[in-house]
Design an enzyme around this catalytic site. Sequence first.
Site, PDB file in Angstrom:
ATOM      1  N   ARG A  62       0.858  -1.187   0.000  1.00 24.86           N
ATOM      2  CA  ARG A  62       0.000   0.000   0.000  1.00 24.86           C
ATOM      3  C   ARG A  62       0.890   1.232   0.000  1.00 24.86           C
ATOM      4  O   ARG A  62       1.610   1.506   0.962  1.00 24.86           O
ATOM      5  CB  ARG A  62      -0.926   0.002   1.219  1.00 24.86           C
ATOM      6  CG  ARG A  62      -2.009  -1.071   1.142  1.00 24.86           C
ATOM      7  CD  ARG A  62      -2.848  -0.910  -0.077  1.00 24.86           C
ATOM      8  NE  ARG A  62      -4.066  -1.708  -0.018  1.00 24.86           N
ATOM      9  CZ  ARG A  62      -4.962  -1.736  -0.981  1.00 24.86           C
ATOM     10  NH1 ARG A  62      -4.788  -1.024  -2.075  1.00 24.86           N
ATOM     11  NH2 ARG A  62      -6.032  -2.466  -0.863  1.00 24.86           N
ATOM     12  N   ALA A  74     -10.774  -6.539  -1.644  1.00 27.80           N
ATOM     13  CA  ALA A  74     -11.690  -5.414  -1.835  1.00 27.80           C
ATOM     14  C   ALA A  74     -11.319  -4.668  -3.099  1.00 27.80           C
ATOM     15  O   ALA A  74     -10.205  -4.795  -3.606  1.00 27.80           O
ATOM     16  CB  ALA A  74     -11.630  -4.470  -0.643  1.00 27.80           C
ATOM     17  N   GLU A  91     -14.148  -8.907  -7.258  1.00 33.43           N
ATOM     18  CA  GLU A  91     -12.924  -8.735  -6.491  1.00 33.43           C
ATOM     19  C   GLU A  91     -12.483 -10.027  -5.809  1.00 33.43           C
ATOM     20  O   GLU A  91     -11.281 -10.290  -5.699  1.00 33.43           O
ATOM     21  CB  GLU A  91     -13.089  -7.613  -5.464  1.00 33.43           C
ATOM     22  CG  GLU A  91     -13.219  -6.237  -6.083  1.00 33.43           C
ATOM     23  CD  GLU A  91     -11.996  -5.800  -6.880  1.00 33.43           C
ATOM     24  OE1 GLU A  91     -10.856  -6.179  -6.516  1.00 33.43           O
ATOM     25  OE2 GLU A  91     -12.173  -5.076  -7.870  1.00 33.43           O
ATOM     26  N   GLU A  95      -8.735 -11.165  -6.887  1.00 36.04           N
ATOM     27  CA  GLU A  95      -7.656 -11.076  -5.911  1.00 36.04           C
ATOM     28  C   GLU A  95      -7.262 -12.410  -5.289  1.00 36.04           C
ATOM     29  O   GLU A  95      -6.096 -12.602  -4.950  1.00 36.04           O
ATOM     30  CB  GLU A  95      -8.013 -10.069  -4.815  1.00 36.04           C
ATOM     31  CG  GLU A  95      -8.079  -8.653  -5.350  1.00 36.04           C
ATOM     32  CD  GLU A  95      -8.153  -7.598  -4.265  1.00 36.04           C
ATOM     33  OE1 GLU A  95      -8.098  -7.939  -3.063  1.00 36.04           O
ATOM     34  OE2 GLU A  95      -8.261  -6.410  -4.629  1.00 36.04           O
ATOM     35  N   GLU A 118     -16.534   7.751   0.947  1.00 36.35           N
ATOM     36  CA  GLU A 118     -16.452   6.352   0.512  1.00 36.35           C
ATOM     37  C   GLU A 118     -17.379   5.484   1.347  1.00 36.35           C
ATOM     38  O   GLU A 118     -17.348   5.514   2.576  1.00 36.35           O
ATOM     39  CB  GLU A 118     -15.032   5.802   0.621  1.00 36.35           C
ATOM     40  CG  GLU A 118     -14.957   4.353   0.159  1.00 36.35           C
ATOM     41  CD  GLU A 118     -13.582   3.722   0.311  1.00 36.35           C
ATOM     42  OE1 GLU A 118     -13.337   2.721  -0.362  1.00 36.35           O
ATOM     43  OE2 GLU A 118     -12.760   4.225   1.103  1.00 36.35           O
ATOM     44  N   GLU A 137      -2.453  -5.143 -13.855  1.00 34.79           N
ATOM     45  CA  GLU A 137      -1.039  -5.225 -14.209  1.00 34.79           C
ATOM     46  C   GLU A 137      -0.116  -4.619 -13.160  1.00 34.79           C
ATOM     47  O   GLU A 137       1.053  -4.980 -13.074  1.00 34.79           O
ATOM     48  CB  GLU A 137      -0.774  -4.612 -15.580  1.00 34.79           C
ATOM     49  CG  GLU A 137      -1.078  -3.129 -15.675  1.00 34.79           C
ATOM     50  CD  GLU A 137      -0.888  -2.560 -17.069  1.00 34.79           C
ATOM     51  OE1 GLU A 137      -0.630  -1.350 -17.159  1.00 34.79           O
ATOM     52  OE2 GLU A 137      -0.999  -3.323 -18.045  1.00 34.79           O
ATOM     53  N   GLU A 139      -0.747  -4.848  -9.808  1.00 35.85           N
ATOM     54  CA  GLU A 139      -1.032  -5.485  -8.523  1.00 35.85           C
ATOM     55  C   GLU A 139      -0.108  -6.683  -8.290  1.00 35.85           C
ATOM     56  O   GLU A 139       0.132  -7.484  -9.188  1.00 35.85           O
ATOM     57  CB  GLU A 139      -2.474  -6.006  -8.475  1.00 35.85           C
ATOM     58  CG  GLU A 139      -3.516  -4.944  -8.235  1.00 35.85           C
ATOM     59  CD  GLU A 139      -4.903  -5.539  -8.107  1.00 35.85           C
ATOM     60  OE1 GLU A 139      -5.576  -5.193  -7.118  1.00 35.85           O
ATOM     61  OE2 GLU A 139      -5.323  -6.308  -8.984  1.00 35.85           O
TER      62      GLU A 139
END
Length: 180
Positions: A62, A74, A91, A95, A118, A137, A139
């Site tokens: 992150r 997520a 997701e 993921e 959000e 691409e 991640e």
Amino acid sequence: MADRVVRLDRQLKYQGTILKIYEDTVLANGHEAHWDFIHHDGAAAVLPVAEDGKILMVRQYRNALDRETLEIPAGKLDAPDEPKIDCAYRELEEETGYRSENLEYLISINTTVAFCDEALDVFVARNLIPSRQHLDEDEVIEVEAWELKDLLKLIYDGKMTDGKTVAAITAYAVKYGGGR
């Protein structure tokens, strides 16, 4: 309380790929003030539970924290009107490399109410069906299986701080009795 704050103006200051950042001019208690406001189209998250009861977590870098974090899967909505459950199905598979045919609603979260709108819905996935990851691409995601008690320990020791993940794991623990 609501009549003590009145928004007079909202000006877009920056638009990125995920966020729109505004400067709001408000009248608060008779004084003009300038507040930051970040708009986010919304997101969904999934707490995937394997057959053995372990929870599948994703470890990823992150940028805002400049480190890897351990989180539930997520992602953001593809469009503001996309149903959050559709986003959650997508997701989960993208993921983790697993899919599920039946997601169960767990909780809704507003992630940072002081300056961002959000809104995120969290779902529980069971009866996981092996598939394959479909990562973006940029991640890099590792999938790890964890015991609920070990995740709760990370939370209570202050080692897991991602808001959606903390809320989802504790809600799941309370709802299904594993957090006693």
